[in-house]
Design a protein around this motif. Structure first.
Motif, PDB file in Angstrom:
ATOM      1  N   UNK A 205       0.845  -1.205   0.000  1.00 45.14           N
ATOM      2  CA  UNK A 205       0.000   0.000   0.000  1.00 45.14           C
ATOM      3  C   UNK A 205       0.879   1.254   0.000  1.00 45.14           C
ATOM      4  N   UNK A 206       0.254   2.378  -0.308  1.00 45.62           N
ATOM      5  CA  UNK A 206       0.976   3.645  -0.227  1.00 45.62           C
ATOM      6  C   UNK A 206       1.234   3.995   1.221  1.00 45.62           C
ATOM      7  N   UNK A 207       2.495   4.049   1.586  1.00 51.98           N
ATOM      8  CA  UNK A 207       2.864   4.407   2.955  1.00 51.98           C
ATOM      9  C   UNK A 207       3.855   5.548   2.879  1.00 51.98           C
ATOM     10  N   UNK A 208       4.041   6.249   3.990  1.00 53.34           N
ATOM     11  CA  UNK A 208       5.113   7.242   4.022  1.00 53.34           C
ATOM     12  C   UNK A 208       6.432   6.492   4.150  1.00 53.34           C
ATOM     13  N   UNK A 209       7.389   6.859   3.291  1.00 54.88           N
ATOM     14  CA  UNK A 209       8.721   6.256   3.344  1.00 54.88           C
ATOM     15  C   UNK A 209       9.714   7.377   3.640  1.00 54.88           C
ATOM     16  N   UNK A 210      10.459   7.248   4.737  1.00 52.64           N
ATOM     17  CA  UNK A 210      11.429   8.284   5.085  1.00 52.64           C
ATOM     18  C   UNK A 210      12.838   7.816   4.754  1.00 52.64           C
TER      19      UNK A 210
END
Ligand SMILES: [Zn+2]
Length: 455
Positions: free
Chosen positions: A261-266
């Motif tokens: 799924x679209x997640x925040x990636x740092x």
């Protein structure tokens, strides 16, 4: 296994191939030893790539009198600047920390409390670099021709071919550098050579076989999806050079294929960020697929949800985000850097996952976690390990045993001699034995500071 450096003397010229830092704890004292030959007497350096165990002593070489050129590819030069400056800053911090501690404890340590070299000294070595293109032979000096070839290991990495002519005779030497792998994402395949009189071949993974490539995507997708179901974070300790870019590449691919799924990636590593920008500067040196993506301005390093955190303030904000996020930070073995803060916040959460995309050396925090310690010390405090721990081995940038054999298999006639180098002693001798059995060639494993006369 580290501290790569070979001195080649021919036609009255001295060439140094690589000038690497020793990274093993028990060999680190060698970094402080005087060079075995005076740096003033070396005419040129041929640098295979920008990993510290190949370039890390160049600032010291220049400080101590080396006045020739350092030849390498353009991306190697760009990345070496980032890596040498980072190493110098760490050494400065380390020296300062030790000085204060020894002062407090009123004692003296085994090494001087000064950095091996400073950031200023690292910068002073940069004007000595000259960049060469792949596959373009360059005459370095009388009767000595050098060509850099794609090694497929990391961006800019090369195998260096040295051709020496003297009295109508010609000999070809191959310095493998670190040999990469076939069908890796982003990078081109290693070059195969059809002739060489002498070969120096690395043996980092000369005793093992890697996991198949497709497993990486499966394990990554499964880890991300199951961690998200549990409501935890995915924390990925990563090297800044190559591994971080590779992980971004895979995340982008899994996103496009709708497998995560679209997640925040740092990307929480200033060094990885700088190196990622260098990758985008050299589309022509990447494989066809990457070239095409970058040409279409569809960089895998720029997908929706990817956040670059430069400052420590931005980095701290990550801890306050609710829901699952992916955090990529250094150092790769958790020995320093921002990863420690992310471990503090996640390692005792059963719903989070710590995903190790690389080998963890003995004695590092990463190794303790991978080995299943129930409790670990981070930044001076003990934390129970409750997060899931996943180790992946398929990411290696090094050829395994059979890939090293493949790399050598292009040679149409037996070389006069093969030197197996750059590996743990047991691994190097195992690989030399394996190679001898497969080929029947003349093979040996040289020791530190051995000298050999080549006919
Ligand atoms: Zn390397």
């Amino acid at each position: 296994m580290t501290g790569s450096a070979y001195l080649l003397e021919a036609n009255g010229v001295r060439l140094l191939v690589d000038c690497g830092l020793y990274q093993e704890r028990e060999l680190r004292a060698r970094n402080w030893d005087p060079f075995p030959v005076s740096p003033q007497t070396i005419d040129a350096v041929l640098l295979t790539h920008a990993h510290l165990d190949h370039c890390g002593l160049l600032p010291k070489l220049v400080r101590e009198g080396f006045a020739g050129r350092i030849y390498c590819t353009a991306p190697t030069y760009d990345i070496a600047q980032v890596i040498l400056l980072d190493a110098a800053h760490l050494q400065e911090q380390d020296a300062e920390f030790k000085r204060k501690r020894h002062e407090r404890e009123e004692r003296k340590g085994p090494y001087p409390e000064i950095p091996l070299y400073t950031a200023k000294e690292a910068t002073a070595s940069f004007p000595r670099f000259s960049t060469l293109s792949y596959e373009e032979p360059v005459r370095i000096s009388n009767g000595i021709k050098v060509t850099f070839h794609e090694a497929g290991h990391v961006l800019g990495a090369s195998t260096v071919k040295v051709e020496i002519s003297s009295n109508g005779d010609r000999r070809t030497l191959l310095f493998s550098g670190d040999v990469g792998r076939w069908n890796k994402p982003m990078l081109r395949d290693p070059t195969i050579f059809d002739e060489a009189d002498y070969v120096l071949v690395e043996s980092t993974y000369g005793d093992r076989l890697h996991e198949a490539q497709e497993d990486i995507e499966k394990i990554l997708a499964f880890t991300i999806n199951s961690t998200r179901k549990r409501g935890g974070n995915i924390v990925i300790p990563s090297f800044a050079f190559e591994r971080a870019q590779e992980i971004l590449y895979y995340l982008d691919k899994l996103l496009i294929e709708n497998r995560i799924p679209r997640l925040l990636v740092f990307l929480d590593s200033p060094m990885a960020t700088s190196i990622t920008e260098i990758f985008e500067r050299y589309p022509d040196l990447l494989d066809e697929e990457m070239k095409e993506l970058l040409r279409r301005k569809r960089s895998p390093f720029d997908f929706p949800g990817l956040k670059i955190t430069r400052t420590t303030e931005e980095s701290k904000v990550i801890n306050h985000i609710a829901g699952t996020v992916i955090i990529i930070a250094g150092s790769g073995m958790c020995t320093g850097g921002r990863i420690k803060h992310h471990l503090v916040n996640n390692i005792s959460r059963g719903e989070s996952t710590i995903l190790f995309p690389g080998y963890q050396a003995v004695g590092t925090l990463g190794r303790q976690i991978v080995d299943g310690s129930k409790e670990v010390r981070i930044l001076g405090q003990m934390y129970p390990v409750k997060a899931r721990v996943v180790q992946m081995n398929g990411f290696s940038a090094h050829a395994d045993r059979d890939e090293l054999l493949r790399w050598l298999s292009g040679l149409k006639r037996p070389p006069l001699h093969i030197f197996v180098t750059h590996g743990e002693p047991e691994v190097a001798s195992y690989f030399a034995g394996f190679l001898k059995e497969k080929t029947g060639w003349e093979i040996s494993v040289p020791r530190y500071q051995d000298e050999v006369i080549l006919d």
